[in-house]
Design a protein around this motif. Structure first.
Motif, mmCIF file in Angstrom:
data_model
loop_
_atom_site.group_PDB
_atom_site.id
_atom_site.type_symbol
_atom_site.label_atom_id
_atom_site.label_comp_id
_atom_site.label_asym_id
_atom_site.label_seq_id
_atom_site.Cartn_x
_atom_site.Cartn_y
_atom_site.Cartn_z
ATOM 1 N N ILE A 44 0.834 -1.210 0.000
ATOM 2 C CA ILE A 44 0.000 0.000 0.000
ATOM 3 C C ILE A 44 0.863 1.252 0.000
ATOM 4 N N GLN A 45 2.025 1.178 0.625
ATOM 5 C CA GLN A 45 2.906 2.345 0.670
ATOM 6 C C GLN A 45 3.896 2.392 -0.493
ATOM 7 N N LEU A 46 4.359 1.216 -0.946
ATOM 8 C CA LEU A 46 5.471 1.190 -1.894
ATOM 9 C C LEU A 46 5.144 0.580 -3.249
ATOM 10 N N GLY A 47 3.978 -0.051 -3.392
ATOM 11 C CA GLY A 47 3.658 -0.703 -4.650
ATOM 12 C C GLY A 47 4.015 -2.178 -4.630
ATOM 13 N N PHE A 48 4.082 -2.775 -5.805
ATOM 14 C CA PHE A 48 4.257 -4.228 -5.923
ATOM 15 C C PHE A 48 5.624 -4.685 -5.390
ATOM 16 N N PRO A 49 5.630 -5.555 -4.367
ATOM 17 C CA PRO A 49 6.879 -6.195 -3.947
ATOM 18 C C PRO A 49 7.071 -7.474 -4.770
ATOM 19 N N VAL A 50 7.672 -7.361 -5.918
ATOM 20 C CA VAL A 50 7.675 -8.441 -6.897
ATOM 21 C C VAL A 50 8.289 -9.719 -6.343
ATOM 22 N N TRP A 51 9.455 -9.615 -5.725
ATOM 23 C CA TRP A 51 10.133 -10.825 -5.266
ATOM 24 C C TRP A 51 9.358 -11.519 -4.150
ATOM 25 N N GLU A 52 8.788 -10.740 -3.241
ATOM 26 C CA GLU A 52 8.016 -11.332 -2.153
ATOM 27 C C GLU A 52 6.792 -12.079 -2.695
ATOM 28 N N TYR A 53 6.135 -11.476 -3.683
ATOM 29 C CA TYR A 53 4.955 -12.132 -4.252
ATOM 30 C C TYR A 53 5.349 -13.387 -5.036
ATOM 31 N N LEU A 54 6.514 -13.345 -5.664
ATOM 32 C CA LEU A 54 6.982 -14.540 -6.363
ATOM 33 C C LEU A 54 7.255 -15.680 -5.385
ATOM 34 N N VAL A 55 7.747 -15.352 -4.202
ATOM 35 C CA VAL A 55 7.965 -16.387 -3.181
ATOM 36 C C VAL A 55 6.638 -17.002 -2.761
ATOM 37 N N LEU A 56 5.618 -16.174 -2.558
ATOM 38 C CA LEU A 56 4.298 -16.701 -2.199
ATOM 39 C C LEU A 56 3.762 -17.616 -3.293
ATOM 40 N N ALA A 57 3.892 -17.195 -4.538
ATOM 41 C CA ALA A 57 3.413 -18.016 -5.653
ATOM 42 C C ALA A 57 4.199 -19.321 -5.739
ATOM 43 N N ALA A 58 5.521 -19.251 -5.523
ATOM 44 C CA ALA A 58 6.344 -20.462 -5.574
ATOM 45 C C ALA A 58 5.980 -21.418 -4.442
ATOM 46 N N ALA A 59 5.706 -20.882 -3.257
ATOM 47 C CA ALA A 59 5.313 -21.729 -2.125
ATOM 48 C C ALA A 59 3.999 -22.445 -2.420
ATOM 49 N N THR A 60 3.091 -21.756 -3.076
ATOM 50 C CA THR A 60 1.822 -22.388 -3.467
ATOM 51 C C THR A 60 2.065 -23.511 -4.464
ATOM 52 N N ALA A 61 2.943 -23.273 -5.427
ATOM 53 C CA ALA A 61 3.267 -24.308 -6.414
ATOM 54 C C ALA A 61 3.887 -25.533 -5.743
ATOM 55 N N VAL A 62 4.741 -25.298 -4.740
ATOM 56 C CA VAL A 62 5.348 -26.424 -4.019
ATOM 57 C C VAL A 62 4.284 -27.243 -3.306
ATOM 58 N N LEU A 63 3.309 -26.575 -2.712
ATOM 59 C CA LEU A 63 2.227 -27.298 -2.039
ATOM 60 C C LEU A 63 1.458 -28.185 -3.018
ATOM 61 N N VAL A 64 1.203 -27.669 -4.220
ATOM 62 C CA VAL A 64 0.518 -28.478 -5.238
ATOM 63 C C VAL A 64 1.356 -29.700 -5.589
ATOM 64 N N LEU A 65 2.664 -29.513 -5.734
ATOM 65 C CA LEU A 65 3.546 -30.622 -6.072
ATOM 66 C C LEU A 65 3.601 -31.660 -4.941
ATOM 67 N N VAL A 66 3.432 -31.213 -3.713
ATOM 68 C CA VAL A 66 3.376 -32.148 -2.588
ATOM 69 C C VAL A 66 2.040 -32.875 -2.566
ATOM 70 N N ALA A 67 0.971 -32.170 -2.900
ATOM 71 C CA ALA A 67 -0.373 -32.757 -2.842
ATOM 72 C C ALA A 67 -0.554 -33.882 -3.847
ATOM 73 N N ILE A 68 0.058 -33.753 -5.018
ATOM 74 C CA ILE A 68 -0.154 -34.747 -6.081
ATOM 75 C C ILE A 68 0.267 -36.152 -5.641
ATOM 76 N N PRO A 69 1.515 -36.374 -5.210
ATOM 77 C CA PRO A 69 1.880 -37.736 -4.783
ATOM 78 C C PRO A 69 1.178 -38.158 -3.497
ATOM 79 N N ALA A 70 0.910 -37.200 -2.600
ATOM 80 C CA ALA A 70 0.232 -37.543 -1.350
ATOM 81 C C ALA A 70 -1.164 -38.106 -1.619
ATOM 82 N N PHE A 71 -1.864 -37.526 -2.570
ATOM 83 C CA PHE A 71 -3.194 -37.985 -2.919
ATOM 84 C C PHE A 71 -3.141 -39.247 -3.786
ATOM 85 N N ASP A 72 -2.128 -39.322 -4.629
ATOM 86 C CA ASP A 72 -2.026 -40.416 -5.592
ATOM 87 C C ASP A 72 -1.687 -41.747 -4.934
ATOM 88 N N ARG A 73 -0.996 -41.707 -3.808
ATOM 89 C CA ARG A 73 -0.470 -42.946 -3.228
ATOM 90 C C ARG A 73 -1.335 -43.564 -2.148
#
Length: 267
Positions: A233-262
């Protein structure tokens, strides 16, 4: 759009309308207070808020600019805690509906009799979760932009977009966490409990860790750190921080796939 994703969106439509109306009403209620607060700097300004206990100021994001500035008001009352909390609750409900809740109700086994792999089922349910949250975020963003202009907040639209994007990414992370735990354990109650613990602990660590050395290192593993620390709100888009959040979400999906599959379904 894939058939299962479309069906999930149709199944979610009433809940999505309800959450959108509820979150929009919350934003509207709080933003309507701003003209009165801005006209009373002695009561709500930065100097007055220094009288609050330090721990309370930390939990509310420091309140450095006070409530009388548009950015300070928007950050403290909309984007610091209450707005993300509502989005996380919405995301957790939707995340539970992806795998764990249908399995508990006995309908997931029927879906798996179709010619579809578990991986595709999970990915399409994740896509439905992401699109659902994106829809809620888009509508409520329009509401915040309109109301901010109406009450004279004076915060640039790009900054509000940055804050709202962060809320969406944070909610998507927690919704995906709920989906992943549900896919691994088939227990919706456990999934909600994990989301609750991670959300509360992550928020407290991020806000209090700035002044408490014993827990300051934990800020780097808190999802709230990557949402709040960039001060969108004060500085605008924190690009790297948001990329970390998006990457963490992608990792969770990658964990969910084998966990559900097995594991066995419905056991």
């Amino acid at each position: 759009m894939p058939a299962l994703t479309s069906k999930s969106l149709r199944d979610h439509r009433r809940a999505l309308i309800g959450w959108t109306v509820g979150i929009g009403a919350f934003f509207g209620l709080y933003l309507s207070f701003y003209p009165n607060i801005a006209s009373n700097p002695d009561l709500y300004g930065a100097a007055a808020l220094k009288k609050f206990p330090p721990a309370m100021r930390d939990l509310m994001g420091g309140l450095a600019g006070g409530f009388t500035s548009g950015s300070g008001f928007l950050q403290a009352l909309v984007y610091q805690l209450f707005g993300p909390l509502l989005f996380i609750m919405c995301a957790a409900v939707l995340g539970n509906r992806a795998i764990a809740r249908p399995e508990e109700a006995g309908t997931l086994e029927l879906t798996l009799t179709l010619p579809i792999t578990r991986r595709r089922l999970l990915l399409e349910r994740f896509a439905a979760l992401a699109l659902s949250l994106l829809g809620v975020a888009a509508v409520t963003l329009v509401i915040v932009l309109a109301l901010s202009a109406a009450v004279g907040l004076g915060v640039p639209a790009g900054r509000i977009l940055a804050g709202h994007t962060g809320v969406f990414l944070l909610a998507l992370f927690f919704g995906t966490l709920c989906l992943t735990v549900g896919a691994a354990t088939r227990r919706p109650g456990v999934a909600l409990a994990v989301v609750g613990v991670v959300a509360v602990a992550g928020y407290v660590v991020e806000t209090m860790g700035k002044d408490v050395d014993a827990v300051s290192w934990l800020r780097w593993i808190s999802p709230f750190h990557y949402y709040l620390d960039g001060r969108p709100i004060q500085l605008g888009f924190p690009v790297w921080e948001y990329l970390v959040l998006a990457a963490a979400t992608a990792v969770l999906v990658l964990v969910a796939i084998p966990a559900f599959d097995r594991r066995d379904v419905g056991v």
